[in-house]
Design a protein around this motif. Structure first.
Motif, short mmCIF file in Angstrom:
data_model
loop_
_atom_site.label_atom_id
_atom_site.label_comp_id
_atom_site.label_asym_id
_atom_site.label_seq_id
_atom_site.Cartn_x
_atom_site.Cartn_y
_atom_site.Cartn_z
N GLY A 29 4.05 10.82 -8.82
CA GLY A 29 3.49 10.97 -10.17
C GLY A 29 3.81 9.78 -11.06
O GLY A 29 3.69 9.80 -12.28
N LEU A 30 4.28 8.68 -10.39
CA LEU A 30 4.52 7.46 -11.21
C LEU A 30 3.22 6.67 -11.19
O LEU A 30 2.71 6.39 -10.15
N GLY A 31 2.74 6.28 -12.27
CA GLY A 31 1.50 5.50 -12.29
C GLY A 31 1.74 4.16 -11.60
O GLY A 31 2.87 3.83 -11.24
N PRO A 32 0.64 3.38 -11.44
CA PRO A 32 0.81 2.03 -10.87
C PRO A 32 1.75 1.23 -11.79
O PRO A 32 1.86 1.54 -12.98
N PRO A 33 2.44 0.22 -11.22
CA PRO A 33 3.32 -0.58 -12.09
C PRO A 33 2.48 -1.15 -13.23
O PRO A 33 1.36 -1.58 -13.02
N ASP A 34 3.04 -1.12 -14.40
CA ASP A 34 2.28 -1.60 -15.57
C ASP A 34 2.21 -3.12 -15.51
O ASP A 34 3.20 -3.80 -15.78
N GLU A 72 0.86 -1.20 0.00
CA GLU A 72 0.00 0.00 0.00
C GLU A 72 0.89 1.25 0.00
O GLU A 72 0.69 2.19 -0.76
N LEU A 73 1.91 1.20 0.91
CA LEU A 73 2.80 2.38 1.02
C LEU A 73 3.50 2.61 -0.32
O LEU A 73 3.60 3.73 -0.81
N LEU A 74 3.92 1.52 -0.93
CA LEU A 74 4.60 1.64 -2.24
C LEU A 74 3.70 2.34 -3.25
O LEU A 74 4.12 3.26 -3.95
#
Ligand SMILES: Nc1nc2c(c(CN[C@H]3C=C[C@H](O)[C@@H]3O)cn2[C@@H]2O[C@H](COP(=O)(O)O)[C@@H](O)[C@H]2O)c(=O)[nH]1
Length: 367
Positions: A19-24, A9-11
């Motif tokens: 501003g990094l989207g969720p890991p693709d 969650e923290l990650l």
């Protein structure tokens, strides 16, 4: 929460705040081991690679691998490796690669830890003493490859493990307590997250070798083989990778060994293959490091020398692989088969009494 666990969650919060989207999720998984190995190589001063010897080694190794028809089938051809293509072999390989570390001894061949097993009660040492001990335990109806056995503190005690790994010499198996700890931890995590089933763990990787390596490194601290080199975290993940490779080889790339990205698996940074790479002239050591190794001196886990030996060996096998493909672009050779071949070659040379530099002496659970 132990500081080992990752707070996903923290990650995610951090990603959003940066501003990094969720890991693709659709991006193919990467282990980062090869890129970290190249970083170590680029920053190594005590270990060097030699392209002239690497090119020469590529010619001779390609010829030998073709002559011996070296393939995944060579894995099952070893007398002690399990042959059944079923869950029992999956569990055997998982148990084996949980414990596949640190067999080297300060004692001589007569006194070192060894296991009598099989016809003519052959005596096995090193990696093969592990495989022999597991086979012997199964013959004695000890469910040593069953995850639910590992968490049963009544049945799976240190005494039982001492019996499983009993030696026919005075020396006991190195790091016995740590081996029990690895089994306990893995049994608990399998129970909490994978229905106590290694098959469920494999299925969760969805056919990706790199995905399975990452799953092991993320969820199981005892597979998280990484360190800090030049202030950067480097992942070496030797036992996580050799587990995937042993599955792939044991099942000939089918069923539980079927992965769509085996080329993402690197050489396994142990203490035996670097020795072979050195005797081929592919890697060389600075005078001060060579003195420590030839003097059988200890190198502490995480020491820059240890990381240079491990990282440069991974990179050396990658360069060897590239040279082999330059010779024969369709050669059926990946880092895994090259690594297996180099290990077996090292053991043959040891048996023939060939003069090789001693292996480096680091005592750890990582390899
Ligand atoms: N890089 C690499 N390291 C390997 C192996 C193996 C055995 N793999 C079998 C499966 C297929 C192959 O054909 C082999 O028959 C063990 N080791 C590591 O070596 C060390 C044990 O050395 P010694 O004490 O001398 O037995 C210890 O760190 C152990 O983890 C390998 O293949 N590659």
């Amino acid at each position: 929460m132990s500081d080992d666990e990752v707070d996903y969650e923290l990650l995610d919060l951090l990603r959003k705040s940066l501003g990094l989207g969720p890991p693709d999720p659709s991006a193919p998984p990467e282990t980062k081991v090869l890129e970290n190995a190249q970083f170590i190589y680029d920053n190594s001063i005590d270990v060097a690679l030699d392209m002239h010897h690497t090119k020469a080694a590529a010619i001779s190794i390609l010829a030998q691998m073709k002559e011996r028809e070296y393939s995944t089938k060579s894995w099952s051809a070893h007398a002690l490796h399990p042959k059944a293509k079923d869950e029992s072999t999956v569990n055997f390989i998982f148990t084996m690669d949980l414990l596949n570390f640190s067999f080297w001894s300060e004692k001589n061949e007569e006194e070192r830890f060894s296991v009598k097993y099989g016809d003519e009660s052959k005596s096995w040492t090193g990696y093969w003493s592990l495989v022999a001990s597991l086979q012997r335990a199964l013959d004695e109806d000890i469910p040593i490859t069953t995850p639910t056995f590992w968490t049963d503190e009544e049945k799976c005690t240190e005494e039982v493990l001492r019996h499983v790994f009993r030696s026919d010499t005075e020396e006991e198996i190195p790091l016995l307590a740590e081996r029990l700890q690895c089994l306990r931890e893995a049994g608990e995590i399998l129970e909490q997250e994978f229905d106590s089933s290694v098959l469920v763990l494999i299925e969760d990787a969805k056919g990706s070798a790199a995905g399975l390596v990452n799953l092991l490194a993320d969820r199981f601290p005892c597979f998280r083989d990484e360190a800090i080199f030049e202030r950067k975290k480097v992942r070496l993940l030797k036992r996580a990778q050799i587990f995937v490779a042993d599955l792939w080889a044991a099942f000939d790339g089918e069923e539980f060994g079927k992965f769509n990205d085996m080329d993402k698996i690197t050489m396994f940074a142990d203490y035996r293959v670097p020795q072979m790479l050195h005797s081929l002239g592919c890697i060389s050591y600075s005078p001060v490091l060579e003195k420590r190794i030839r003097g059988y001196g200890i190198i502490e886990p995480g020491h820059p020398w240890e990381l240079q030996i491990r990282g440069c060996s991974i990179w050396a096998v990658e360069l060897l692989r590239r040279e082999i493909l330059k010779l024969e672009s369709d050669a059926k050779v990946n880092a895994v088969l090259l690594d297996f071949f180099l290990y077996d070659l090292a053991k043959e040379r040891e048996k023939n009494g060939d003069e090789v530099i001693p292996h480096h002496r680091t005592r750890s659970i990582w390899y």
